[in-house]
Design a protein around this motif. Sequence first.
Motif, PDB file in Angstrom:
ATOM      1  N   PHE A  71       0.944  -1.282  -0.067  1.00  0.00           N
ATOM      2  CA  PHE A  71      -0.034   0.082   0.024  1.00  0.00           C
ATOM      3  C   PHE A  71       0.762   1.295  -0.058  1.00  0.00           C
ATOM      4  CE2 PHE A  71      -2.257   2.709   3.438  1.00  0.00           C
ATOM      5  CZ  PHE A  71      -2.863   3.566   2.551  1.00  0.00           C
ATOM      6  N   PRO A  72       1.968   1.474   0.966  1.00  0.00           N
ATOM      7  CA  PRO A  72       2.694   2.498   0.723  1.00  0.00           C
ATOM      8  C   PRO A  72       3.129   2.745  -0.451  1.00  0.00           C
ATOM      9  CG  PRO A  72       3.011   1.416   2.915  1.00  0.00           C
ATOM     10  CD  PRO A  72       2.392   0.830   1.923  1.00  0.00           C
ATOM     11  N   LEU A  73       3.888   1.831  -1.045  1.00  0.00           N
ATOM     12  CA  LEU A  73       4.633   1.940  -2.489  1.00  0.00           C
ATOM     13  C   LEU A  73       3.523   2.430  -3.373  1.00  0.00           C
ATOM     14  CD1 LEU A  73       6.781  -1.426  -2.448  1.00  0.00           C
ATOM     15  CD2 LEU A  73       7.582   0.998  -2.187  1.00  0.00           C
ATOM     16  N   VAL A 119      -6.651  -4.637  -1.461  1.00  0.00           N
ATOM     17  CA  VAL A 119      -6.280  -3.888  -0.643  1.00  0.00           C
ATOM     18  C   VAL A 119      -5.222  -2.478  -1.152  1.00  0.00           C
ATOM     19  CG1 VAL A 119      -4.727  -3.494   1.621  1.00  0.00           C
ATOM     20  CG2 VAL A 119      -6.222  -5.425   1.308  1.00  0.00           C
ATOM     21  N   PHE A 120      -4.311  -2.808  -1.806  1.00  0.00           N
ATOM     22  CA  PHE A 120      -3.336  -1.710  -2.020  1.00  0.00           C
ATOM     23  C   PHE A 120      -3.849  -0.988  -3.382  1.00  0.00           C
ATOM     24  CE2 PHE A 120      -1.051  -4.984  -4.775  1.00  0.00           C
ATOM     25  CZ  PHE A 120      -1.004  -4.264  -6.029  1.00  0.00           C
ATOM     26  N   LEU A 121      -4.629  -1.527  -4.331  1.00  0.00           N
ATOM     27  CA  LEU A 121      -5.114  -0.621  -5.134  1.00  0.00           C
ATOM     28  C   LEU A 121      -6.345   0.040  -4.936  1.00  0.00           C
ATOM     29  CD1 LEU A 121      -4.945  -3.319  -8.594  1.00  0.00           C
ATOM     30  CD2 LEU A 121      -3.502  -1.147  -7.778  1.00  0.00           C
ATOM     31  N   GLY A 122      -7.248  -0.465  -3.864  1.00  0.00           N
ATOM     32  CA  GLY A 122      -8.293   0.113  -3.541  1.00  0.00           C
ATOM     33  C   GLY A 122      -8.046   1.369  -2.554  1.00  0.00           C
ATOM     34  N   TYR A 123      -6.925   1.171  -1.525  1.00  0.00           N
ATOM     35  CA  TYR A 123      -6.654   2.194  -0.764  1.00  0.00           C
ATOM     36  C   TYR A 123      -5.888   3.292  -1.510  1.00  0.00           C
ATOM     37  CZ  TYR A 123      -8.073   1.026   4.066  1.00  0.00           C
ATOM     38  OH  TYR A 123      -8.998   0.888   5.118  1.00  0.00           O
ATOM     39  N   ALA A 124      -5.135   3.033  -2.582  1.00  0.00           N
ATOM     40  CA  ALA A 124      -4.243   4.099  -3.366  1.00  0.00           C
ATOM     41  C   ALA A 124      -5.503   4.698  -4.168  1.00  0.00           C
ATOM     42  CB  ALA A 124      -3.149   3.171  -4.221  1.00  0.00           C
ATOM     43  N   TYR A 125      -6.320   4.141  -4.864  1.00  0.00           N
ATOM     44  CA  TYR A 125      -7.331   4.793  -5.506  1.00  0.00           C
ATOM     45  C   TYR A 125      -8.437   5.801  -4.580  1.00  0.00           C
ATOM     46  CZ  TYR A 125     -11.039   5.960  -8.636  1.00  0.00           C
ATOM     47  OH  TYR A 125     -12.244   6.521  -9.215  1.00  0.00           O
ATOM     48  N   PRO A 137      -8.970  15.760   5.466  1.00  0.00           N
ATOM     49  CA  PRO A 137      -8.915  14.427   5.897  1.00  0.00           C
ATOM     50  C   PRO A 137      -9.805  13.853   6.718  1.00  0.00           C
ATOM     51  CG  PRO A 137      -7.011  15.602   5.411  1.00  0.00           C
ATOM     52  CD  PRO A 137      -7.795  16.579   5.336  1.00  0.00           C
ATOM     53  N   LEU A 138      -9.807  14.612   7.815  1.00  0.00           N
ATOM     54  CA  LEU A 138     -10.416  13.981   9.124  1.00  0.00           C
ATOM     55  C   LEU A 138     -11.990  14.046   8.830  1.00  0.00           C
ATOM     56  CD1 LEU A 138     -10.690  12.888  11.890  1.00  0.00           C
ATOM     57  CD2 LEU A 138     -10.210  15.163  12.812  1.00  0.00           C
ATOM     58  N   VAL A 139     -12.228  15.174   8.365  1.00  0.00           N
ATOM     59  CA  VAL A 139     -13.922  15.472   8.469  1.00  0.00           C
ATOM     60  C   VAL A 139     -14.319  14.573   7.100  1.00  0.00           C
ATOM     61  CG1 VAL A 139     -15.673  17.137   7.442  1.00  0.00           C
ATOM     62  CG2 VAL A 139     -13.895  17.914   8.772  1.00  0.00           C
ATOM     63  N   GLY A 140     -13.712  14.432   6.117  1.00  0.00           N
ATOM     64  CA  GLY A 140     -14.126  13.378   5.034  1.00  0.00           C
ATOM     65  C   GLY A 140     -14.358  12.133   5.721  1.00  0.00           C
ATOM     66  N   ILE A 190      -3.367   8.144   8.339  1.00  0.00           N
ATOM     67  CA  ILE A 190      -3.314   7.846   6.962  1.00  0.00           C
ATOM     68  C   ILE A 190      -3.847   8.827   6.028  1.00  0.00           C
ATOM     69  CG2 ILE A 190      -4.467   6.311   4.993  1.00  0.00           C
ATOM     70  CD1 ILE A 190      -3.923   3.956   7.395  1.00  0.00           C
ATOM     71  N   MET A 191      -5.257   9.284   6.494  1.00  0.00           N
ATOM     72  CA  MET A 191      -5.818  10.634   5.720  1.00  0.00           C
ATOM     73  C   MET A 191      -4.933  11.816   5.667  1.00  0.00           C
ATOM     74  SD  MET A 191      -8.144   8.958   4.680  1.00  0.00           S
ATOM     75  CE  MET A 191      -9.364  10.018   3.936  1.00  0.00           C
ATOM     76  N   MET A 192      -4.227  12.225   6.836  1.00  0.00           N
ATOM     77  CA  MET A 192      -3.461  13.261   6.823  1.00  0.00           C
ATOM     78  C   MET A 192      -2.151  13.054   5.870  1.00  0.00           C
ATOM     79  SD  MET A 192      -3.449  13.978  10.842  1.00  0.00           S
ATOM     80  CE  MET A 192      -2.088  15.142  11.167  1.00  0.00           C
ATOM     81  N   SER A 193      -1.630  11.870   5.645  1.00  0.00           N
ATOM     82  CA  SER A 193      -0.700  11.447   4.944  1.00  0.00           C
ATOM     83  C   SER A 193      -0.886  11.774   3.428  1.00  0.00           C
ATOM     84  CB  SER A 193      -0.185  10.221   5.244  1.00  0.00           C
ATOM     85  OG  SER A 193      -0.905   9.087   4.383  1.00  0.00           O
TER      86      SER A 193
END
Length: 196
Positions: A71-73, A119-125, A137-140, A190-193
Amino acid sequence: MIAAWIGLLVLLTLTHNIKTAKNLLIEFKTNRKLLLGYLATAPMLIYQQWLFMWAPVNNYGLDAALGYFIFPLALVAVGRVFFKERMNRFQIVAVVLALIGVCYEIWYTKAISWVTFSVFLGYAYYLGYRRALSIHPLVGLFFDVSLSLPLAIGYLILHPQSFEYVIHSPYSQVMLLALGALTAISMNFIMMSTKL
């Protein structure tokens, strides 16, 4: 998800973002494109949270874990390709080392499947799309988890024994609240990043 929602509500309050959440709701009334874009992201997060719980109990725990390693990659690729970000030498070394580690893990465990890619494609998208929308980020995240509440409550109605177990177990209550807090905090990070 209910405990995570409570944790996110506490985070919104502690970080003084309740007003930001109210302003976003007002903006949704006038900006239908933003509302539709936001509504498109919530099912993505709901799916990822379901997969996070489903995979380990269905013999896909290693596959999901590998997806979280990749996921980070995937986020680095999204940042580079879609947001034209540049990496410094230290970041390039870190990415190369992470890539070596992931390749070794794939070779060693052979635990790559549709769950890993999901997992990794879904979160990246999901995170790339959210960044493109420029939603706080937090509100969303709070709104996304809020949309999952009917599903979580529906599950408790269909499986009341889960709720009864928690009600009669102080240990489970503490652990559930701790899980909600940890989920809220980690998802917020994660959202902030995604800004970087």
